[in-house]
Write a protein that holds these residues in place. Structure first.
Motif, PDB file in Angstrom:
ATOM      1  N   UNK A   1     -24.494  18.194  65.652  1.00 32.84           N
ATOM      2  CA  UNK A   1     -23.704  17.083  66.170  1.00 32.84           C
ATOM      3  C   UNK A   1     -24.594  16.201  67.040  1.00 32.84           C
ATOM      4  N   UNK A   2     -24.227  14.927  67.136  1.00 27.69           N
ATOM      5  CA  UNK A   2     -24.965  13.969  67.954  1.00 27.69           C
ATOM      6  C   UNK A   2     -24.126  13.644  69.178  1.00 27.69           C
ATOM      7  N   UNK A   3     -24.754  13.732  70.349  1.00 26.31           N
ATOM      8  CA  UNK A   3     -24.089  13.389  71.601  1.00 26.31           C
ATOM      9  C   UNK A   3     -24.645  12.056  72.092  1.00 26.31           C
TER      10      UNK A   3
ATOM     11  N   UNK B   1     -29.263   9.558  73.323  1.00 24.73           N
ATOM     12  CA  UNK B   1     -28.628  10.471  72.370  1.00 24.73           C
ATOM     13  C   UNK B   1     -29.328  11.817  72.368  1.00 24.73           C
ATOM     14  N   UNK B   2     -28.549  12.857  72.177  1.00 23.73           N
ATOM     15  CA  UNK B   2     -29.060  14.217  72.048  1.00 23.73           C
ATOM     16  C   UNK B   2     -28.490  14.820  70.772  1.00 23.73           C
ATOM     17  N   UNK B   3     -29.256  15.698  70.131  1.00 28.15           N
ATOM     18  CA  UNK B   3     -28.776  16.427  68.956  1.00 28.15           C
ATOM     19  C   UNK B   3     -28.660  17.892  69.343  1.00 28.15           C
ATOM     20  N   UNK B   4     -27.521  18.488  69.019  1.00 28.01           N
ATOM     21  CA  UNK B   4     -27.292  19.900  69.313  1.00 28.01           C
ATOM     22  C   UNK B   4     -26.461  20.500  68.187  1.00 28.01           C
ATOM     23  N   UNK B   5     -26.183  21.783  68.278  1.00 25.84           N
ATOM     24  CA  UNK B   5     -25.343  22.439  67.275  1.00 25.84           C
ATOM     25  C   UNK B   5     -24.105  23.006  67.942  1.00 25.84           C
ATOM     26  N   UNK B   6     -23.053  23.125  67.153  1.00 27.30           N
ATOM     27  CA  UNK B   6     -21.837  23.763  67.656  1.00 27.30           C
ATOM     28  C   UNK B   6     -21.229  24.605  66.553  1.00 27.30           C
TER      29      UNK B   6
ATOM     30  N   UNK C   1     -19.550  13.596  71.798  1.00 28.17           N
ATOM     31  CA  UNK C   1     -19.898  13.765  70.387  1.00 28.17           C
ATOM     32  C   UNK C   1     -19.449  12.539  69.600  1.00 28.17           C
ATOM     33  N   UNK C   2     -20.356  12.037  68.750  1.00 25.60           N
ATOM     34  CA  UNK C   2     -20.009  10.904  67.887  1.00 25.60           C
ATOM     35  C   UNK C   2     -20.046  11.362  66.441  1.00 25.60           C
ATOM     36  N   UNK C   3     -19.405  10.625  65.592  1.00 26.02           N
ATOM     37  CA  UNK C   3     -19.377  10.976  64.164  1.00 26.02           C
ATOM     38  C   UNK C   3     -20.239  10.019  63.398  1.00 26.02           C
TER      39      UNK C   3
END
Length: 62
Positions: A12-14, A29-34, A60-62
Motif C-alpha cells: 500500500x502507498x501512504x 509518500x511511503x510504501x509499506x505492506x499490510x 493510504x491511497x488507492x
C-alpha cells in the motif's frame, strides 16, 4: 503437487494528508505492506515528512 498460496499481504502507498492540503510542491509518500485479513480499513500512520520537517499523518491511497 501442492498449490502455491498467495499471501494476504499487499503493498500500500501512504501519502501525507497535511502536505496535500498545504499547497506546497512535492509529495511525501511511503510504501509499506499490510495484511488484508487483519486490517480491512485503510491505514493511517504518523510518519516523518521531510518537506514539512515534522511528523504528519499519512493515509493510504488507492
Amino acid at each position: 503437487m501442492a498449490k502455491k498460496v498467495k499471501g494476504n499481504r499487499v503493498q500500500v502507498v501512504l501519502e501525507c494528508a497535511e502536505h496535500k492540503e498545504s499547497g506546497l510542491p512535492g509529495t511525501s509518500r511511503y510504501i509499506t505492506t499490510k495484511n488484508k485479513k487483519n486490517t480491512t480499513t485503510r491505514l493511517e500512520l504518523k510518519k516523518y515528512n521531510p518537506i514539512l520537517k515534522k511528523m504528519t499523518l499519512h493515509k493510504e491511497i488507492k
